[in-house]
Design a protein around this motif. Structure first.
Motif, PDB file in Angstrom:
ATOM      1  N   THR A  32      -4.915  -0.942  -7.162  1.00 56.30           N
ATOM      2  CA  THR A  32      -4.008  -1.351  -6.086  1.00 56.30           C
ATOM      3  C   THR A  32      -4.469  -2.654  -5.455  1.00 56.30           C
ATOM      4  O   THR A  32      -3.660  -3.549  -5.184  1.00 56.30           O
ATOM      5  N   SER A  45       2.590   1.668  -3.386  1.00 55.27           N
ATOM      6  CA  SER A  45       1.691   2.138  -4.436  1.00 55.27           C
ATOM      7  C   SER A  45       1.420   3.635  -4.307  1.00 55.27           C
ATOM      8  O   SER A  45       1.191   4.308  -5.296  1.00 55.27           O
ATOM      9  N   THR A  65       0.832  -1.191   0.000  1.00 47.86           N
ATOM     10  CA  THR A  65       0.000   0.000   0.000  1.00 47.86           C
ATOM     11  C   THR A  65       0.871   1.246   0.000  1.00 47.86           C
ATOM     12  O   THR A  65       0.644   2.182  -0.759  1.00 47.86           O
TER      13      THR A  65
END
Length: 133
Positions: A41, A15, A12
């Protein structure tokens, strides 16, 4: 924190910081994102977690599995990825419910996806511990 939770957190963050790989150089000499299809994502995270389930939850595999989905995203649109990976995942589903995944088109899609995934694994240094799903 579990390995799966750590991987999710790392992916996370990655990204948000750097959504693409930087392999090409622009006319101004600066790096520009390599050509890739836009995957959500969540789709990338699901792939990486599944890849780590199959190949080990060591930290290096966060990067190797992220590399693999990036390689796949360079070739397939997200819709094609979802279709091909679904056919591949359910190719061995038995009984009447699995019949849809055993028709010629499904077999061709499965073969394409597994070849692409094998090439991505090789390019990213993933040594498979189990068969590709």
């Amino acid at each position: 924190m579990t390995p799966r939770c750590c991987a999710l957190t790392v992916l996370t963050c990655l990204s948000l910081i750097s959504p693409g790989t930087y392999a090409a150089t622009g006319a101004d000499g600066g790096a520009r994102p390599a050509k890739t299809h836009d995957y959500p994502t969540e789709g990338r995270v699901e792939y990486v977690l599944g890849c780590m389930d199959d190949n080990g939850h060591d930290f290096a595999n966060v990067y190797k599995c992220s590399c693999a989905i990036d390689k796949i995203a360079q070739v397939l649109t997200y819709d094609d990825y979802v279709e091909q990976s679904t056919f591949s995942k359910y190719a061995t589903l038995g009984g009447e419910g699995g019949a849809e995944f055993r028709v010629d088109r499904a077999k061709a899609q499965t073969r394409k996806y597994r070849d692409l995934q094998r090439d991505a694994y090789k390019a990213c240094g993933i040594q498979q511990r189990s068969s590709v799903k």
